[in-house]
Write an enzyme that holds these catalytic residues in place. Structure first.
Site, PDB file in Angstrom:
ATOM      1  N   ALA A  80      23.278  41.398 102.299  1.00 53.71           N
ATOM      2  CA  ALA A  80      22.097  41.775 101.523  1.00 53.71           C
ATOM      3  C   ALA A  80      22.480  41.918 100.057  1.00 53.71           C
ATOM      4  O   ALA A  80      23.624  42.222  99.722  1.00 53.71           O
ATOM      5  CB  ALA A  80      21.533  43.094 102.046  1.00 53.71           C
ATOM      6  N   LYS A 117      17.226  39.097  97.656  1.00 55.51           N
ATOM      7  CA  LYS A 117      16.548  40.386  97.726  1.00 55.51           C
ATOM      8  C   LYS A 117      15.080  40.273  98.132  1.00 55.51           C
ATOM      9  O   LYS A 117      14.540  41.137  98.819  1.00 55.51           O
ATOM     10  CB  LYS A 117      16.639  41.099  96.372  1.00 55.51           C
ATOM     11  CG  LYS A 117      18.034  41.616  96.028  1.00 55.51           C
ATOM     12  CD  LYS A 117      18.054  42.177  94.612  1.00 55.51           C
ATOM     13  CE  LYS A 117      19.387  42.841  94.299  1.00 55.51           C
ATOM     14  NZ  LYS A 117      19.579  44.106  95.015  1.00 55.51           N
ATOM     15  N   ASN A 126      27.587  45.929  90.107  1.00 55.62           N
ATOM     16  CA  ASN A 126      26.135  45.880  89.943  1.00 55.62           C
ATOM     17  C   ASN A 126      25.547  47.284  90.091  1.00 55.62           C
ATOM     18  O   ASN A 126      26.069  48.116  90.811  1.00 55.62           O
ATOM     19  CB  ASN A 126      25.503  44.913  90.955  1.00 55.62           C
ATOM     20  CG  ASN A 126      25.058  45.588  92.226  1.00 55.62           C
ATOM     21  OD1 ASN A 126      23.986  46.202  92.279  1.00 55.62           O
ATOM     22  ND2 ASN A 126      25.901  45.499  93.260  1.00 55.62           N
ATOM     23  N   PHE A 143      17.969  48.753  93.938  1.00 52.19           N
ATOM     24  CA  PHE A 143      16.874  48.391  94.858  1.00 52.19           C
ATOM     25  C   PHE A 143      15.679  47.784  94.120  1.00 52.19           C
ATOM     26  O   PHE A 143      14.537  48.200  94.316  1.00 52.19           O
ATOM     27  CB  PHE A 143      16.409  49.608  95.662  1.00 52.19           C
ATOM     28  CG  PHE A 143      17.350  50.035  96.761  1.00 52.19           C
ATOM     29  CD1 PHE A 143      18.423  49.255  97.149  1.00 52.19           C
ATOM     30  CD2 PHE A 143      17.152  51.255  97.411  1.00 52.19           C
ATOM     31  CE1 PHE A 143      19.289  49.659  98.167  1.00 52.19           C
ATOM     32  CE2 PHE A 143      18.007  51.678  98.429  1.00 52.19           C
ATOM     33  CZ  PHE A 143      19.086  50.867  98.800  1.00 52.19           C
ATOM     34  N   ASN A 186      19.920  51.127 105.131  1.00 55.33           N
ATOM     35  CA  ASN A 186      20.872  51.172 104.023  1.00 55.33           C
ATOM     36  C   ASN A 186      20.844  52.546 103.369  1.00 55.33           C
ATOM     37  O   ASN A 186      19.930  52.861 102.609  1.00 55.33           O
ATOM     38  CB  ASN A 186      20.539  50.087 103.000  1.00 55.33           C
ATOM     39  CG  ASN A 186      21.588  49.981 101.893  1.00 55.33           C
ATOM     40  OD1 ASN A 186      22.514  50.784 101.816  1.00 55.33           O
ATOM     41  ND2 ASN A 186      21.445  48.984 101.043  1.00 55.33           N
ATOM     42  N   VAL A 187      21.839  53.369 103.683  1.00 52.19           N
ATOM     43  CA  VAL A 187      21.942  54.703 103.069  1.00 52.19           C
ATOM     44  C   VAL A 187      23.219  54.802 102.237  1.00 52.19           C
ATOM     45  O   VAL A 187      23.698  55.888 101.941  1.00 52.19           O
ATOM     46  CB  VAL A 187      21.945  55.810 104.146  1.00 52.19           C
ATOM     47  CG1 VAL A 187      20.584  55.890 104.825  1.00 52.19           C
ATOM     48  CG2 VAL A 187      23.054  55.585 105.175  1.00 52.19           C
ATOM     49  N   SER A 234      23.998  52.558  99.343  1.00 48.94           N
ATOM     50  CA  SER A 234      24.005  52.008  97.987  1.00 48.94           C
ATOM     51  C   SER A 234      24.358  53.120  97.002  1.00 48.94           C
ATOM     52  O   SER A 234      23.790  54.214  97.072  1.00 48.94           O
ATOM     53  CB  SER A 234      22.638  51.424  97.634  1.00 48.94           C
ATOM     54  OG  SER A 234      22.576  51.122  96.245  1.00 48.94           O
ATOM     55  N   ASN A 271      23.630  53.046  93.899  1.00 43.14           N
ATOM     56  CA  ASN A 271      22.797  52.868  92.709  1.00 43.14           C
ATOM     57  C   ASN A 271      21.432  53.551  92.778  1.00 43.14           C
ATOM     58  O   ASN A 271      20.588  53.342  91.919  1.00 43.14           O
ATOM     59  CB  ASN A 271      22.616  51.375  92.430  1.00 43.14           C
ATOM     60  CG  ASN A 271      23.943  50.680  92.215  1.00 43.14           C
ATOM     61  OD1 ASN A 271      24.801  51.191  91.499  1.00 43.14           O
ATOM     62  ND2 ASN A 271      24.141  49.536  92.852  1.00 43.14           N
ATOM     63  N   THR A 272      21.205  54.331  93.823  1.00 43.23           N
ATOM     64  CA  THR A 272      20.003  55.162  93.919  1.00 43.23           C
ATOM     65  C   THR A 272      20.465  56.602  94.067  1.00 43.23           C
ATOM     66  O   THR A 272      21.148  56.943  95.050  1.00 43.23           O
ATOM     67  CB  THR A 272      19.134  54.754  95.126  1.00 43.23           C
ATOM     68  OG1 THR A 272      18.685  53.408  94.942  1.00 43.23           O
ATOM     69  CG2 THR A 272      17.928  55.663  95.258  1.00 43.23           C
ATOM     70  N   LYS A 324      24.291  50.727 107.601  1.00 46.94           N
ATOM     71  CA  LYS A 324      25.256  50.249 106.602  1.00 46.94           C
ATOM     72  C   LYS A 324      25.871  51.446 105.892  1.00 46.94           C
ATOM     73  O   LYS A 324      25.157  52.296 105.351  1.00 46.94           O
ATOM     74  CB  LYS A 324      24.583  49.330 105.586  1.00 46.94           C
ATOM     75  CG  LYS A 324      25.582  48.666 104.631  1.00 46.94           C
ATOM     76  CD  LYS A 324      24.954  47.505 103.879  1.00 46.94           C
ATOM     77  CE  LYS A 324      26.000  46.759 103.065  1.00 46.94           C
ATOM     78  NZ  LYS A 324      25.433  45.564 102.403  1.00 46.94           N
ATOM     79  N   ASN A 347      29.532  48.858 102.224  1.00 48.73           N
ATOM     80  CA  ASN A 347      28.808  48.583 100.989  1.00 48.73           C
ATOM     81  C   ASN A 347      29.793  48.522  99.816  1.00 48.73           C
ATOM     82  O   ASN A 347      31.010  48.567 100.012  1.00 48.73           O
ATOM     83  CB  ASN A 347      27.751  49.675 100.755  1.00 48.73           C
ATOM     84  CG  ASN A 347      26.498  49.145 100.071  1.00 48.73           C
ATOM     85  OD1 ASN A 347      26.579  48.386  99.126  1.00 48.73           O
ATOM     86  ND2 ASN A 347      25.337  49.574 100.546  1.00 48.73           N
ATOM     87  N   TYR A 391      29.409  37.793  99.839  1.00 51.24           N
ATOM     88  CA  TYR A 391      28.427  37.766  98.755  1.00 51.24           C
ATOM     89  C   TYR A 391      29.111  37.388  97.439  1.00 51.24           C
ATOM     90  O   TYR A 391      28.828  36.355  96.855  1.00 51.24           O
ATOM     91  CB  TYR A 391      27.714  39.119  98.649  1.00 51.24           C
ATOM     92  CG  TYR A 391      26.754  39.263  97.476  1.00 51.24           C
ATOM     93  CD1 TYR A 391      26.414  38.198  96.662  1.00 51.24           C
ATOM     94  CD2 TYR A 391      26.164  40.492  97.174  1.00 51.24           C
ATOM     95  CE1 TYR A 391      25.530  38.332  95.600  1.00 51.24           C
ATOM     96  CE2 TYR A 391      25.274  40.636  96.115  1.00 51.24           C
ATOM     97  CZ  TYR A 391      24.971  39.550  95.331  1.00 51.24           C
ATOM     98  OH  TYR A 391      24.102  39.691  94.282  1.00 51.24           O
ATOM     99  N   THR A 392      30.051  38.225  96.979  1.00 51.70           N
ATOM    100  CA  THR A 392      30.674  38.002  95.674  1.00 51.70           C
ATOM    101  C   THR A 392      31.386  36.666  95.597  1.00 51.70           C
ATOM    102  O   THR A 392      31.289  35.959  94.588  1.00 51.70           O
ATOM    103  CB  THR A 392      31.641  39.153  95.349  1.00 51.70           C
ATOM    104  OG1 THR A 392      30.924  40.396  95.379  1.00 51.70           O
ATOM    105  CG2 THR A 392      32.258  38.970  93.971  1.00 51.70           C
TER     106      THR A 392
END
Length: 421
Positions: free
Chosen positions: A122, A126, A171, A175, A234-235, A237, A239-240, A277, A308, A380-381
């Site tokens: 993911a 997106k 990054n 979200f 998804n708990v 990340s 970035n939130t 995740k 993650n 991904y990367t």
């Protein structure tokens, strides 16, 4: 030219003036001819170059991508480059893989057949725009999102940083999502196609929702449960703000139990597997707590995704962007992720399937994740750095490694190193 010569001879002009006029017309005619020839040459050359480049891109030529396409994309702003890649996949600009994947890398999990264990994590697609193109590229499964109930822009730009020297990305997208409604229609349409990848939907939480409220995840399950092949909570990340707090024992137990109840009451023939995740930045006690929670009957998820992005910064990072805020992914995460996979495989006794993600760029990287306990692997990367050809190369390398080690199928290798350590 002959007409010009004839006219000059009929005029009563001095001979030297006649010669000058005729010479001027001759020079103009030659110049005009040369311009036409050069124009034709440039047209043919540019047309041939464009055709050659298009064919190389269409065929997924690894050398062409490595030497020309990816260096070009690295000259662009990272988020612009990301959008360009999604556009290419959305419009299926890469030829479909025709040759079937070898039997050695085929696997079955959650009642589903995977032609190969290499999936896209993911964060790339997106908004669920490029699922078909990614399937054609050769991914065995594609995870879209994270998707939030309501549309939101995410964090302010710039929010993506390419660490070229470290083969990594930082990054802090936060979200950015078009919301459930927009994404639902695309996933539903893709799901109706006869040829498609296994599709996972990664569920996120709106920034303005109360962190302790599990409603966003419950709503996601109700919205996508009937059309997704699997769902992800998804708990993890970074970035939130406050999101990772949901990984704490009591909060996690409440969240999973509520989401599982919603999943079990969907009223569909086949319930989608529910995955969790998790972050790599968990201490030993926190990992044990999570393992204990997900092994409980009322919290028994169908799988976990490990892991993650990380908020840690290895001391050997070289890039000027190394201190940017956000989640770090790519090569520096590889060993951290592999150790985390091994830990959770041991803590759960191999009872809960794991999707391993973090720093996968070669067949050997994928193999190490499988040995540590992963049933499937995501990248991904490396896809962002090396482009579509990397997918088929990793599958070839993984097949070669399995054969050289005497494994007939990847299922035989799952958790071998975790059990021996």
């Amino acid at each position: 030219m002959q007409h010009c010569d004839s006219c000059c001879r009929r005029l009563f002009l001095p001979d030297d003036l006649k010669i000058l006029i005729i010479s001027c017309f001759t020079m103009y005619s030659r110049k005009e001819k040369l311009i036409k020839q050069l124009t034709a040459l440039v047209t043919v050359t540019l047309g041939g170059t464009a055709t050659f480049a298009s064919l190389c891109i269409w065929n997924g030529n690894e050398s062409f991508f490595s030497d020309y396409v990816m260096p070009f994309t690295r000259r662009l702003d990272p988020e612009t480059s990301h959008k360009l890649a999604v556009f290419a996949m959305k419009h299926c600009l890469i030829k479909k893989q025709v040759k079937p994947d070898p039997e050695s890398i085929a696997t079955r999990l959650w009642g589903m057949n995977f032609s190969n264990p290499i999936g896209l994590a993911a964060g790339f697609d997106k908004q669920a725009e490029a699922m078909q193109g990614l399937h054609r590229t050769g991914f065995g499964f594609v995870e879209i999102g994270s998707v939030t109930p309501e549309p939101q822009d995410g964090n302010k730009k710039p929010r993506v940083f390419r660490l070229d020297e470290d083969k990594a990305i930082i990054n802090r997208y936060g979200f950015n999502s078009e919301g459930h409604e927009a994404v639902y229609s695309r996933v539903k349409m893709e799901g109706e196609k006869p040829e498609r990848a296994v599709i996972g939907v990664n569920l996120g939480k709106n920034k303005l929702s109360a962190m302790e409220d599990v409603g966003d995840y419950v709503d996601g399950v109700k919205k996508f449960g009937a059309i997704a092949d699997y769902l992800v909570i998804n708990v993890s990340s970074p970035n939130t703000a406050g999101l990772r707090g949901l990984q704490q024992k009591n909060e996690l137990e409440n969240l999973i139990s509520c989401v599982l109840e919603a999943r079990n009451n969907l009223g569909v023939t086949k319930l989608p597997p529910l995955l969790l995740k998790i972050a790599p930045d968990l201490n030993e006690e926190e990992r044990k707590d999570i393992a204990n929670v997900i092994l409980k009957e009322h919290c028994r998820v169908d799988g976990i995704i490990v892991c993650n992005t990380t908020t840690s910064r290895p001391s050997d990072l070289k890039s000027e962007f190394k201190d940017q805020t956000g989640g770090l992914s790519g090569q520096p995460l590889k060993d951290i992720s592999t150790r985390c996979i091994g830990d959770f495989y041991r803590l759960t006794g191999g009872q809960i399937p794991i999707i391993g993600v973090g720093g996968v760029a070669t067949g050997q990287d994928a193999f190490e994740k499988i040995l540590a306990g992963a049933s499937l692997v995501q990248l991904y990367t490396s896809f962002a750095f090396q482009g579509p050809p990397i997918v088929r190369r990793i599958k070839r390398e993984l097949d070669d490694i399995l054969r050289s080690k005497g494994y007939k199928n990847i299922s035989e290798a799952i958790g071998k190193s975790a059990l021996s350590s």
